[in-house]
Design a protein around this motif. Structure first.
Motif, mmCIF file in Angstrom:
data_model
loop_
_atom_site.group_PDB
_atom_site.id
_atom_site.type_symbol
_atom_site.label_atom_id
_atom_site.label_comp_id
_atom_site.label_asym_id
_atom_site.label_seq_id
_atom_site.Cartn_x
_atom_site.Cartn_y
_atom_site.Cartn_z
ATOM 1 N N GLY A 143 52.396 39.675 2.797
ATOM 2 C CA GLY A 143 51.744 38.915 1.750
ATOM 3 C C GLY A 143 50.234 38.912 1.860
ATOM 4 N N TYR A 144 49.731 38.189 2.891
ATOM 5 C CA TYR A 144 48.282 38.036 2.977
ATOM 6 C C TYR A 144 47.592 39.344 3.336
ATOM 7 C CZ TYR A 144 49.102 33.024 3.020
ATOM 8 O OH TYR A 144 49.477 31.769 2.698
ATOM 9 N N ARG A 145 48.198 40.114 4.234
ATOM 10 C CA ARG A 145 47.549 41.329 4.718
ATOM 11 C C ARG A 145 48.352 42.571 4.366
ATOM 12 N NH1 ARG A 145 43.374 40.559 7.834
ATOM 13 N NH2 ARG A 145 42.874 38.378 8.135
ATOM 14 N N GLY A 146 48.888 42.604 3.150
ATOM 15 C CA GLY A 146 49.695 43.749 2.743
ATOM 16 C C GLY A 146 48.909 45.038 2.707
ATOM 17 N N PHE A 147 47.642 44.944 2.359
ATOM 18 C CA PHE A 147 46.828 46.159 2.278
ATOM 19 C C PHE A 147 46.634 46.773 3.661
ATOM 20 C CE2 PHE A 147 42.734 48.351 1.392
ATOM 21 C CZ PHE A 147 43.237 49.213 0.453
ATOM 22 N N ASP A 148 46.450 45.916 4.703
ATOM 23 C CA ASP A 148 46.358 46.413 6.074
ATOM 24 C C ASP A 148 47.644 47.124 6.466
ATOM 25 O OD1 ASP A 148 44.033 45.169 6.031
ATOM 26 O OD2 ASP A 148 44.421 43.736 7.631
ATOM 27 N N THR A 149 48.789 46.542 6.048
ATOM 28 C CA THR A 149 50.065 47.151 6.399
ATOM 29 C C THR A 149 50.199 48.535 5.770
ATOM 30 O OG1 THR A 149 50.971 44.954 6.491
ATOM 31 C CG2 THR A 149 52.533 46.740 6.447
ATOM 32 N N LEU A 150 49.674 48.674 4.546
ATOM 33 C CA LEU A 150 49.672 50.003 3.926
ATOM 34 C C LEU A 150 48.878 50.977 4.788
ATOM 35 C CD1 LEU A 150 50.558 51.607 1.490
ATOM 36 C CD2 LEU A 150 48.482 50.946 0.342
ATOM 37 N N LEU A 184 51.008 55.741 10.728
ATOM 38 C CA LEU A 184 52.309 56.223 11.203
ATOM 39 C C LEU A 184 52.656 57.560 10.555
ATOM 40 C CD1 LEU A 184 54.592 55.144 12.969
ATOM 41 C CD2 LEU A 184 55.622 54.208 10.951
ATOM 42 N N PHE A 185 52.400 57.646 9.253
ATOM 43 C CA PHE A 185 52.670 58.879 8.512
ATOM 44 C C PHE A 185 51.824 60.029 9.058
ATOM 45 C CE2 PHE A 185 51.828 61.480 4.652
ATOM 46 C CZ PHE A 185 53.111 61.923 4.471
ATOM 47 N N ALA A 186 50.526 59.752 9.327
ATOM 48 C CA ALA A 186 49.650 60.800 9.837
ATOM 49 C C ALA A 186 50.117 61.278 11.209
ATOM 50 C CB ALA A 186 48.216 60.291 9.915
ATOM 51 N N ALA A 187 50.567 60.324 12.069
ATOM 52 C CA ALA A 187 51.049 60.717 13.392
ATOM 53 C C ALA A 187 52.280 61.600 13.272
ATOM 54 C CB ALA A 187 51.361 59.477 14.227
ATOM 55 N N GLY A 192 52.456 47.772 -5.434
ATOM 56 C CA GLY A 192 51.056 47.362 -5.383
ATOM 57 C C GLY A 192 50.341 47.609 -6.691
ATOM 58 N N ILE A 193 50.590 48.787 -7.298
ATOM 59 C CA ILE A 193 49.868 49.127 -8.529
ATOM 60 C C ILE A 193 50.363 48.288 -9.696
ATOM 61 C CG2 ILE A 193 49.521 51.003 -10.186
ATOM 62 C CD1 ILE A 193 49.238 52.848 -7.862
ATOM 63 N N ILE A 228 61.840 46.193 2.488
ATOM 64 C CA ILE A 228 62.919 47.193 2.491
ATOM 65 C C ILE A 228 62.318 48.594 2.437
ATOM 66 C CG2 ILE A 228 64.798 48.118 1.093
ATOM 67 C CD1 ILE A 228 65.498 45.216 0.412
ATOM 68 N N ALA A 229 61.265 48.761 1.605
ATOM 69 C CA ALA A 229 60.603 50.067 1.534
ATOM 70 C C ALA A 229 60.040 50.457 2.891
ATOM 71 C CB ALA A 229 59.496 50.027 0.481
ATOM 72 N N ILE A 230 59.384 49.475 3.584
ATOM 73 C CA ILE A 230 58.813 49.772 4.901
ATOM 74 C C ILE A 230 59.921 50.142 5.882
ATOM 75 C CG2 ILE A 230 57.617 48.748 6.863
ATOM 76 C CD1 ILE A 230 55.995 47.125 4.958
ATOM 77 N N GLY A 231 61.048 49.392 5.827
ATOM 78 C CA GLY A 231 62.149 49.675 6.742
ATOM 79 C C GLY A 231 62.682 51.083 6.577
ATOM 80 N N LEU A 232 62.905 51.492 5.311
ATOM 81 C CA LEU A 232 63.408 52.846 5.064
ATOM 82 C C LEU A 232 62.406 53.886 5.566
ATOM 83 C CD1 LEU A 232 64.877 52.466 1.490
ATOM 84 C CD2 LEU A 232 66.118 52.712 3.618
#
Lengths: 227, 119
Positions: free
Chosen positions: A57-64, A70-73, A172-173, A206-210
């Motif tokens: 919620g508050y820091r969703g942009f940081d989580t993105l 993670l994706f880059a790694a 987000g969009i 759920i999106a993050i989990g997948l």
């Protein structure tokens, strides 16, 4: 000589850290922002789990941003491992023992179910997308250990990962289009402590989990298949 | 004795960080250096959690009625560490894949032999 030098260096750093840590007492509240999150978090985001309301919620942009790291790694790992030449010598893989084989076949769906439960209930109980994803990846690790003839379908895991990432950005969009800012919570918040509550938080988790589950499973797959 | 009970968690966290730093600076084997980096990672996570702890606090989840907000630990460091652990795993896997690549290229994991540098 080198060891003495290193120990001396570490002692100097330890001294400096001790001087500054003496000013930080243990076990008392230190931040004002944490108090605000705990007192107002439930009514502002609708999520009972305050850690989830901070992460999504508050820091969703940081989580993105974290997910992008993670994706880059994962991409970097695939790029490094993809340069290996195929081994001409086929390694003989010893079959797993009966206990591991049976355990893998019996436990694989159960572990998947637990992981899914943990990221669907991320806004109600301790847990969430990252933990649930890691549990799902551990199920795939057990599958590789026990049933060594089974493999992940690479296209399927890539598709699941893509759907996860795109859902996060799309939510987000949509928030940007409806409300005033990115990841605006545009769905009704509902009754706290219900499964369908907290607006977009369960969808994003759920999106993050997948995404995390399929990425970590892809890392395990890459490391086992090609090295 | 009070000093120990006040600062034992800080001592533990920084003990892990210093053990990891020592391994990174002294050991010659690349795999051991990666293990050291992982230990530093664990120590930093433990330190962040320790900073957020409040004495006799519960987890910041309102899972049942009757939990008071002023008896909960700080949620912000927990949210930071939550993501840092998963990213730590991915970085560890990336480091190991680079180590495998180096071993295939040089035939050794000894850092002194790989880059021939002394200091």
């Amino acid at each position: 000589m080198r060891k003495l030098f290193v120990i001396l260096l570490l002692l100097i750093i330890a001294g400096g850290i001790t001087l500054s840590l003496k000013e930080i007492p243990f076990g008392i509240p230190k931040t004002k922002i944490g108090d605000h999150f705990i007192n107002k978090g439930v009514e502002e985001t609708g999520s009972v789990n305050i850690v989830t309301s901070v992460v999504v919620g508050y820091r969703g942009f940081d989580t993105l941003g974290e997910i992008t790291v993670l994706f880059a790694a994962t991409i970097g790992l695939g790029a490094v491992i993809g340069t290996f030449r195929k081994n001409s010598v086929n390694r003989e893989v010893e079959a797993a023992s009966l206990i591991v084989y049976t355990g893998c076949r019996f436990l694989f769906p159960v572990i998947l179910l637990v992981g899914t439960y943990i990221f669907i209930h991320g806004h109600l109980t301790p847990g969430g997308g990252f933990q649930g994803g890691a549990i799902i990846a551990s199920a795939f690790l057990l599958m590789y250990l026990g049933c060594s003839n089974k493999r992940i379908k690479e296209n399927l895991s890539k598709t699941v990962e893509m759907i996860g990432g795109l859902t996060f950005i799309a939510v987000g969009i949509i928030g940007l289009a409806i409300g005033q800012d990115f990841l605006f919570n545009f769905l009704p918040k509902g009754e706290p402590a219900e499964l369908l509550s907290a607006g977009i938080i369960p969808i994003v988790y759920i999106a993050i989990g997948l995404k995390v589950g399929s990425e970590l499973a892809g890392i395990i797959d890459n490391l086992i298949q090609k090295s | 004795m009070t000093f120990l009970s006040e600062y034992i968690y800080y001592i533990g966290a920084f003990g892990l960080i210093f053990i990891g730093l020592y391994i990174v600076l002294v050991k010659k084997n690349l795999i051991k250096v990666i293990i050291g980096l992982s230990i530093i990672d664990t120590g930093i996570n433990l330190f962040l959690i320790t900073i957020g702890y409040i004495r006799d606090g519960t987890a910041p989840v309102f899972s049942k009625p009757g939990l008071k907000a002023n008896e909960m630990v700080d949620p912000v460091p927990q949210a930071l560490v939550l993501t840092a652990i998963v990213i730590g795993v991915a970085i560890l896997a990336l480091a190991i894949s680079l180590a495998v690549k180096l071993y295939k290229h040089h035939g050794t994991l000894n850092l002194r032999k790989i880059n021939e540098q002394k200091w």
